[in-house]
Design a protein around this motif. Sequence first.
Motif, PDB file in Angstrom:
ATOM      1  N   ASN A 166       0.797  -1.262  -0.128  1.00  0.00           N
ATOM      2  CA  ASN A 166       0.016   0.081  -0.263  1.00  0.00           C
ATOM      3  C   ASN A 166       0.948   1.294  -0.059  1.00  0.00           C
ATOM      4  O   ASN A 166       0.421   2.440   0.137  1.00  0.00           O
ATOM      5  CB  ASN A 166      -0.848  -0.172   1.191  1.00  0.00           C
ATOM      6  CG  ASN A 166      -0.178  -0.282   2.603  1.00  0.00           C
ATOM      7  OD1 ASN A 166       1.053  -0.047   2.480  1.00  0.00           O
ATOM      8  ND2 ASN A 166      -0.875  -0.778   3.427  1.00  0.00           N
ATOM      9  N   THR A 177      -7.654  -7.844  13.213  1.00  0.00           N
ATOM     10  CA  THR A 177      -7.150  -8.424  12.408  1.00  0.00           C
ATOM     11  C   THR A 177      -5.627  -8.544  12.922  1.00  0.00           C
ATOM     12  O   THR A 177      -5.055  -7.332  13.215  1.00  0.00           O
ATOM     13  CB  THR A 177      -7.074  -7.948  11.220  1.00  0.00           C
ATOM     14  OG1 THR A 177      -8.416  -7.836  10.643  1.00  0.00           O
ATOM     15  CG2 THR A 177      -6.164  -8.830   9.842  1.00  0.00           C
ATOM     16  N   LYS A 234       0.845 -13.449   2.991  1.00  0.00           N
ATOM     17  CA  LYS A 234       0.653 -14.374   1.973  1.00  0.00           C
ATOM     18  C   LYS A 234      -0.103 -15.698   2.338  1.00  0.00           C
ATOM     19  O   LYS A 234      -0.638 -16.619   1.680  1.00  0.00           O
ATOM     20  CB  LYS A 234       1.959 -14.796   1.055  1.00  0.00           C
ATOM     21  CG  LYS A 234       2.729 -13.750   0.400  1.00  0.00           C
ATOM     22  CD  LYS A 234       3.971 -14.165  -0.405  1.00  0.00           C
ATOM     23  CE  LYS A 234       4.394 -13.016  -1.124  1.00  0.00           C
ATOM     24  NZ  LYS A 234       5.669 -13.580  -1.635  1.00  0.00           N
ATOM     25  N   THR A 291      -2.458 -15.788   4.635  1.00  0.00           N
ATOM     26  CA  THR A 291      -3.898 -15.584   4.803  1.00  0.00           C
ATOM     27  C   THR A 291      -4.614 -15.053   3.175  1.00  0.00           C
ATOM     28  O   THR A 291      -3.860 -13.997   2.674  1.00  0.00           O
ATOM     29  CB  THR A 291      -4.201 -14.422   5.770  1.00  0.00           C
ATOM     30  OG1 THR A 291      -3.623 -14.966   7.019  1.00  0.00           O
ATOM     31  CG2 THR A 291      -5.625 -14.505   5.861  1.00  0.00           C
ATOM     32  N   GLU A 292      -5.552 -15.555   2.818  1.00  0.00           N
ATOM     33  CA  GLU A 292      -6.177 -15.306   1.672  1.00  0.00           C
ATOM     34  C   GLU A 292      -6.910 -13.933   1.683  1.00  0.00           C
ATOM     35  O   GLU A 292      -7.512 -13.553   2.881  1.00  0.00           O
ATOM     36  CB  GLU A 292      -7.075 -16.331   1.245  1.00  0.00           C
ATOM     37  CG  GLU A 292      -7.692 -16.127  -0.234  1.00  0.00           C
ATOM     38  CD  GLU A 292      -8.901 -17.079  -0.438  1.00  0.00           C
ATOM     39  OE1 GLU A 292      -9.530 -17.197  -1.494  1.00  0.00           O
ATOM     40  OE2 GLU A 292      -8.855 -18.120   0.336  1.00  0.00           O
ATOM     41  N   ASN A 293      -6.648 -12.999   0.782  1.00  0.00           N
ATOM     42  CA  ASN A 293      -7.043 -11.672   0.611  1.00  0.00           C
ATOM     43  C   ASN A 293      -6.716 -10.681   1.640  1.00  0.00           C
ATOM     44  O   ASN A 293      -7.275  -9.698   1.685  1.00  0.00           O
ATOM     45  CB  ASN A 293      -8.860 -11.927   0.852  1.00  0.00           C
ATOM     46  CG  ASN A 293      -9.451 -12.479  -0.709  1.00  0.00           C
ATOM     47  OD1 ASN A 293      -8.903 -12.784  -1.662  1.00  0.00           O
ATOM     48  ND2 ASN A 293     -10.514 -13.432  -0.303  1.00  0.00           N
ATOM     49  N   LEU A 294      -5.629 -10.972   2.323  1.00  0.00           N
ATOM     50  CA  LEU A 294      -5.525 -10.203   3.180  1.00  0.00           C
ATOM     51  C   LEU A 294      -4.427  -8.942   2.643  1.00  0.00           C
ATOM     52  O   LEU A 294      -4.683  -7.822   3.093  1.00  0.00           O
ATOM     53  CB  LEU A 294      -4.247 -10.843   4.434  1.00  0.00           C
ATOM     54  CG  LEU A 294      -3.658  -9.900   5.573  1.00  0.00           C
ATOM     55  CD1 LEU A 294      -4.873  -9.336   6.191  1.00  0.00           C
ATOM     56  CD2 LEU A 294      -2.985 -10.961   6.367  1.00  0.00           C
ATOM     57  N   SER A 295      -3.932  -9.449   1.557  1.00  0.00           N
ATOM     58  CA  SER A 295      -3.225  -8.269   0.744  1.00  0.00           C
ATOM     59  C   SER A 295      -4.128  -7.350   0.236  1.00  0.00           C
ATOM     60  O   SER A 295      -3.792  -6.100   0.246  1.00  0.00           O
ATOM     61  CB  SER A 295      -2.395  -8.914  -0.544  1.00  0.00           C
ATOM     62  OG  SER A 295      -1.782  -7.914  -1.348  1.00  0.00           O
ATOM     63  N   LYS A 296      -5.378  -7.802  -0.129  1.00  0.00           N
ATOM     64  CA  LYS A 296      -6.379  -6.859  -0.787  1.00  0.00           C
ATOM     65  C   LYS A 296      -6.761  -5.925   0.378  1.00  0.00           C
ATOM     66  O   LYS A 296      -7.085  -4.690   0.097  1.00  0.00           O
ATOM     67  CB  LYS A 296      -7.349  -7.584  -1.473  1.00  0.00           C
ATOM     68  CG  LYS A 296      -7.075  -8.182  -2.711  1.00  0.00           C
ATOM     69  CD  LYS A 296      -8.115  -8.910  -3.457  1.00  0.00           C
ATOM     70  CE  LYS A 296      -7.736  -9.658  -4.822  1.00  0.00           C
ATOM     71  NZ  LYS A 296      -8.798 -10.291  -5.264  1.00  0.00           N
ATOM     72  N   TYR A 297      -7.028  -6.589   1.611  1.00  0.00           N
ATOM     73  CA  TYR A 297      -7.380  -6.057   2.704  1.00  0.00           C
ATOM     74  C   TYR A 297      -6.577  -4.639   3.219  1.00  0.00           C
ATOM     75  O   TYR A 297      -7.003  -3.524   3.769  1.00  0.00           O
ATOM     76  CB  TYR A 297      -7.615  -6.936   4.025  1.00  0.00           C
ATOM     77  CG  TYR A 297      -8.061  -6.085   5.140  1.00  0.00           C
ATOM     78  CD1 TYR A 297      -9.064  -5.684   5.573  1.00  0.00           C
ATOM     79  CD2 TYR A 297      -6.981  -6.023   6.181  1.00  0.00           C
ATOM     80  CE1 TYR A 297      -9.713  -5.032   6.680  1.00  0.00           C
ATOM     81  CE2 TYR A 297      -7.514  -5.726   7.625  1.00  0.00           C
ATOM     82  CZ  TYR A 297      -8.645  -5.054   7.636  1.00  0.00           C
ATOM     83  OH  TYR A 297      -9.136  -4.570   8.923  1.00  0.00           O
ATOM     84  N   LYS A 335      -4.356  -3.223   1.323  1.00  0.00           N
ATOM     85  CA  LYS A 335      -4.360  -2.272   0.205  1.00  0.00           C
ATOM     86  C   LYS A 335      -5.362  -1.153   0.112  1.00  0.00           C
ATOM     87  O   LYS A 335      -5.432  -0.228  -0.330  1.00  0.00           O
ATOM     88  CB  LYS A 335      -4.232  -2.998  -1.081  1.00  0.00           C
ATOM     89  CG  LYS A 335      -3.902  -2.233  -2.228  1.00  0.00           C
ATOM     90  CD  LYS A 335      -3.430  -3.163  -3.790  1.00  0.00           C
ATOM     91  CE  LYS A 335      -2.715  -2.207  -4.923  1.00  0.00           C
ATOM     92  NZ  LYS A 335      -2.713  -2.962  -5.930  1.00  0.00           N
ATOM     93  N   SER A 336      -6.679  -1.848   0.552  1.00  0.00           N
ATOM     94  CA  SER A 336      -7.832  -0.810   0.436  1.00  0.00           C
ATOM     95  C   SER A 336      -7.764   0.307   1.559  1.00  0.00           C
ATOM     96  O   SER A 336      -7.078   0.073   2.529  1.00  0.00           O
ATOM     97  CB  SER A 336      -8.853  -1.545   0.786  1.00  0.00           C
ATOM     98  OG  SER A 336      -9.012  -2.256   2.066  1.00  0.00           O
TER      99      SER A 336
END
Length: 247
Positions: A139, A156, A221, A223-229, A231-232
Amino acid sequence: MSGTCRWYCAAVKPPGQSGSRTPYIIGIGLDDLKTKMARITSKKPEAPAAETVEKTIGGDKNGGKRVVPTIKASRYYPAEDVRQPKKSRKSPKPASLRSTITPGTVLILLAGRFRGKRVVFLKQLESGLLLVTGPYKINGVPLRRVNQAYVIATSTKLDLEGFTVDQKFNDAYFTKVAAKGSRSAEEEFFEDGKPKAKEPLPASRSADQKEADKAVLAAVKKTENLSKYLKSSWGLSKGQYPHQLVF
């Protein structure tokens, strides 16, 4: 000149004369000089003068004696009381860390350049500030210090077990180097009000950022979708109140 000179000569102007007239020469004997210096060094330091002295006062009803200060107090005094600064006996101490903030906790920044961004907490510094990272690759938030009063701790959390932050990441690491000096008026005139060119980031800072983010990226890596979380960005919509939300 043979032998040892026993005289010191000095140029002195005649008394009562000034200007650039030729001075006459006087001589000071070496033995006399030594005697004078020994007399000066052998003098004992004078005892401090007494603050009060006892004086005899005439008159049968005046008590005979009276204690009088040797130095009289000034007759001037301010018309109004001069306010003295209050001396504080409190020493500044770093704020204790909130129980909801632990290494690996995802925080939401509420102020500063990266407000609304989600970051990962690494450790608390000696000053009480929090050391956080984006990570930068996800991010764009670099290693920086933030005040815990301006963050929201979320539920989280990343698993950073076995990861220790390098000791070089302290408060002194983030202090800025003092500027050499302001630009001259001539330089500002020819630059026509253009902003000062930004200094390039040292290569050591980029290497330190990659080193600190290595373990954090590996935990993301897992945890799934943690990178998108991460980044938002976070923000409130109309009708939303932070005290009613669960983070």
